[in-house]
Motif scaffolding. Structure first.
Motif, PDB file in Angstrom:
ATOM      1  N   ASP A 388       0.825  -1.220   0.000  1.00 51.86           N
ATOM      2  CA  ASP A 388       0.000   0.000   0.000  1.00 51.86           C
ATOM      3  C   ASP A 388       0.853   1.262   0.000  1.00 51.86           C
ATOM      4  O   ASP A 388       0.444   2.315  -0.457  1.00 51.86           O
TER       5      ASP A 388
ATOM      6  N   SER B  41     -12.085  10.696   7.460  1.00 54.06           N
ATOM      7  CA  SER B  41     -10.889  10.485   6.639  1.00 54.06           C
ATOM      8  C   SER B  41      -9.629  10.606   7.494  1.00 54.06           C
ATOM      9  O   SER B  41      -9.527  11.499   8.337  1.00 54.06           O
ATOM     10  N   LYS B  45      -8.769   3.801   8.852  1.00 54.23           N
ATOM     11  CA  LYS B  45      -9.598   2.679   8.347  1.00 54.23           C
ATOM     12  C   LYS B  45      -8.847   1.890   7.269  1.00 54.23           C
ATOM     13  O   LYS B  45      -8.781   0.660   7.307  1.00 54.23           O
ATOM     14  N   SER B  46      -8.290   2.637   6.307  1.00 56.03           N
ATOM     15  CA  SER B  46      -7.570   1.968   5.202  1.00 56.03           C
ATOM     16  C   SER B  46      -6.382   1.183   5.716  1.00 56.03           C
ATOM     17  O   SER B  46      -6.114   0.057   5.270  1.00 56.03           O
ATOM     18  N   SER B  47      -5.658   1.776   6.672  1.00 57.10           N
ATOM     19  CA  SER B  47      -4.490   1.093   7.243  1.00 57.10           C
ATOM     20  C   SER B  47      -4.913  -0.190   7.947  1.00 57.10           C
ATOM     21  O   SER B  47      -4.224  -1.220   7.861  1.00 57.10           O
ATOM     22  N   SER B  50      -5.628  -2.772   5.254  1.00 60.07           N
ATOM     23  CA  SER B  50      -4.369  -3.248   4.663  1.00 60.07           C
ATOM     24  C   SER B  50      -3.663  -4.216   5.605  1.00 60.07           C
ATOM     25  O   SER B  50      -3.072  -5.210   5.171  1.00 60.07           O
ATOM     26  N   PHE B  90      -9.930  -1.841  -3.713  1.00 61.06           N
ATOM     27  CA  PHE B  90      -9.251  -0.612  -3.295  1.00 61.06           C
ATOM     28  C   PHE B  90     -10.111   0.613  -3.577  1.00 61.06           C
ATOM     29  O   PHE B  90     -10.908   0.624  -4.521  1.00 61.06           O
ATOM     30  N   GLN B  91      -9.879   1.640  -2.767  1.00 58.87           N
ATOM     31  CA  GLN B  91     -10.630   2.880  -2.923  1.00 58.87           C
ATOM     32  C   GLN B  91     -10.476   3.454  -4.335  1.00 58.87           C
ATOM     33  O   GLN B  91     -11.431   3.868  -4.955  1.00 58.87           O
ATOM     34  N   ASP B 167     -12.256  -1.085   0.619  1.00 58.50           N
ATOM     35  CA  ASP B 167     -11.846   0.195   1.188  1.00 58.50           C
ATOM     36  C   ASP B 167     -12.529   1.333   0.427  1.00 58.50           C
ATOM     37  O   ASP B 167     -12.201   1.589  -0.732  1.00 58.50           O
ATOM     38  N   GLU B 168     -13.463   1.991   1.075  1.00 61.32           N
ATOM     39  CA  GLU B 168     -14.201   3.110   0.476  1.00 61.32           C
ATOM     40  C   GLU B 168     -14.664   2.776  -0.948  1.00 61.32           C
ATOM     41  O   GLU B 168     -14.385   3.516  -1.896  1.00 61.32           O
TER      42      GLU B 168
END
Lengths: 392, 224
Positions: A388, B41, B45-47, B50, B90-91, B167-168
């Protein structure tokens, strides 16, 4: 081996076609130049070895005030009495420029009734004119280059030479001759010795120099010392001295080309380093995506390895094929001229095709692994970072 | 299905300062659950997603998927596990621009031992679920946003994962496409997959599709 990854690597080349084509072109050019230059150098050295093969063991020149002057013929008789000497041959030869030409022909006087000082000349003469004894005195035999030059200047069957005081010596064309090495025969005119004596106004008791044949290699130095002792005013050149001179000439030229090649290499490595120091953002993202969807570092490096191997091997084979075609089919135009020097009458020898496996191996190892590593290292750098982070 | 044991994640920001994005989260998500993680934001959340997927290794703690610690596995095994058990949307879709729709979709299957024919068959099959089979040979660059999203979802499902992380996924979708996406989630729910979705899209509030709802705040997960 995963064929899908191999296929993907091929697809990757197609997707980055222009970028990869640039690398391929540079790579091919470098391989082409490198192999061409070393092939020409190798072929010339093979030619040189043939020339050296027939050189006399010793050449005796009389010197005065540091310059070569004519040598009394009777010295050859005395030299022949030295143990170990098989033959001492007084040569009569000189240079001559026909017409308005700036090219120098090498005129060599030969006593056709006797054995020549050069085996290669003997063989060549007998091969083309077994009837040599019936030709009389007014004829000449020409090396191919000399013959072409004379034709260019309008000399057909008759070659008229003029001495310093204007005396005309007309010689009839008796044929062209060649030797194993075209270096030694290309610009040579063979004619009975008497013609040269008239042309160069040689005293009948003098010769240009004396060549000495010593069959036993171990005795050359001893014979050389004895001649030097007998004739302190002479310079004695041994075959190793001549060999060294030839080697120096070719090594010098090869050295100049090597220097040029080093510059080309430096440019190549700079390019490679530039490539190695970074990888495009698109490619980094692509690697990140691959890793995120389940590719391992090993998978990523595999396709980069396949891709760089495809390019490197294809470019290597292209460069190799082009260079062999250029050198051994086209006879290396331009490059060969640079190698053989700036004389007006250049030897027109045919480069003999040969495959020098050592040269191919060295060229391969000097270029292919470096490019492959330079391609893999930045990919590895991107692949070891968390996916990422690379995709951001 | 997925367990997080005191998982922390720190980023080294500019200089040597460490920023804690995930702060000792412990969580257990059972199989077949639909989980929504909301939060503003930058809340992490994304982390978190992942880290759950093994795309990012935690600074400390352990992520366990299907009873196997993904964070401690060597890269090759972690990649294999990601490939076999996890799908990720993925977003920003993260499609490879120069590849075709089918090539993008089947990307996760290339390192597998499946034959090219089987890979293509699975790719076409999953694309047909989203009525995208006619787009197989088209470049993804030529697709609309909604179509790209469907390719991204197809890619996440092509390996028939047990867990889908998103993710989103609706950040760039208009109302029509959003409704389409909800329809897709319904389909997935019936298939028995485990879904963990991170979103700050207000259109999900009160949606009954989700079994569990968490809020991410200052690196911690709060159950709602």
């Amino acid at each position: 081996m995963n064929l899908k990854l191999l296929n993907f690597a091929l697809g990757s080349i197609r997707r980055h076609l222009w970028q990869r084509l640039l690398v391929y072109t540079i790579f091919t050019t470098l391989v082409f130049l490198l192999i061409s230059i070393f092939s020409i150098s190798g072929a010339l050295q093979a030619e040189q070895l043939l020339t050296l093969d027939d050189l006399p063991e010793l050449t005796v020149q009389k010197m005065r005030a540091g310059r070569q002057v004519d040598i009394p013929i009777d010295r050859s008789y005395e030299i022949e009495t030295i143990p170990g000497v098989a033959q001492a041959y007084p040569r009569v030869w000189g240079y001559y420029s026909p017409g308005s030409s700036t090219a120098n022909l090498t005129l060599v006087g030969v006593d056709f009734a006797l054995a020549s000082y050069k085996h290669s000349f003997n063989d060549a003469i007998l091969l083309i004119r077994p009837d040599i004894d019936s030709l009389g005195q007014d004829f000449y035999l020409a090396g191919q280059g000399a013959h072409d030059l004379l034709k260019e200047y309008g000399y057909g069957e008759l070659f008229s030479l003029y001495s310093a005081d204007g005396e005309r010596i007309a010689l009839n064309f008796a044929g062209t001759f060649s030797t194993r090495s075209s270096f030694e025969s290309h610009d040579v005119i063979l004619t009975p010795e008497e013609n040269l004596r008239k042309l160069f106004k040689f005293n009948p008791y003098l010769a240009t120099d004396i060549t000495v044949r010593v069959p036993n290699q171990e005795e050359i130095e001893t014979v050389k010392r004895k001649i030097q002792y007998l004739y302190p005013d002479c310079r004695i050149i041994s075959r190793p001295d001549l060999e060294a001179a030839y080697h120096n000439l070719f090594d010098y030229r090869a050295g100049v080309f090597l220097a040029l090649m080093i510059s080309a290499f430096m440019s190549f490595f700079t390019l490679i380093l530039d490539k190695g120091s970074g990888i495009s953002l698109d490619e980094q993202q692509e690697i990140g995506i691959m890793k995120a969807v389940g590719w391992s570092i090993h998978n990523v490096l595999s396709i980069k390895l396949f891709e760089s191997m495809y390019i490197a091997l294809f470019a290597y084979m292209s460069g190799l094929t082009l260079s062999y075609f250029f050198v051994f089919v086209l006879d290396a135009p331009v490059l060969r001229m640079l190698f053989t020097g700036a004389s007006v009458l250049k030897p027109e020898f045919q480069l003999i095709p040969y495959i020098d496996l050592q040269l191919l191996m060295i060229t391969f190892l000097a270029i292919v692994p470096i490019y492959v590593f330079a391609s893999i290292i930045p990919a590895w750098r991107s692949a070891i970072i968390d996916a990422d982070e690379v995709m951001r | 299905m997925i367990q997080l044991q005191k998982v922390s994640l720190e980023y080294s920001s500019s200089g040597k300062q460490q920023t804690k994005v995930i702060d000792e989260i412990t969580l257990h998500i059972p199989a077949h659950q639909f989980v929504l993680i909301t939060g503003r934001s930058g809340s992490g959340k994304s982390s978190l997603l992942s880290t759950m997927a093994g795309i990012r290794r935690p600074t400390s703690g352990d992520v366990i998927v299907n009873s196997r610690s993904i964070s401690k596995l060597p890269d090759t095994f972690a990649a294999e596990m990601r490939r076999e058990s996890i799908g990720f949307i993925f977003q920003k879709y993260h499609l490879v621009p120069d590849l075709t729709v089918l090539e993008n979709t089947t990307l996760p299957l290339l390192p597998s031992s499946l034959s090219q024919r089987e890979v293509d068959r699975r790719g076409t099959e999953v694309l047909s679920r989203f009525e995208m089979e006619e787009f197989c040979s088209r470049s993804v660059d030529s697709l609309s946003g909604g179509e790209q999203q469907r390719v991204a979802i197809a890619r996440a499902l092509v390996n028939r994962p047990k867990v889908l992380l998103a993710d989103e996924p609706t950040a760039n979708l208009d109302e029509t496409l959003f409704d389409e996406f909800i329809g897709l989630l319904r389909q997935l729910k019936t298939s028995g997959i485990t879904l963990i979705m991170a979103s700050h899209d207000p259109r999900f509030s009160g949606n009954t599709l989700f079994d569990l709802h968490y809020k991410m705040e200052q690196g911690k997960l709060i159950k709602l």
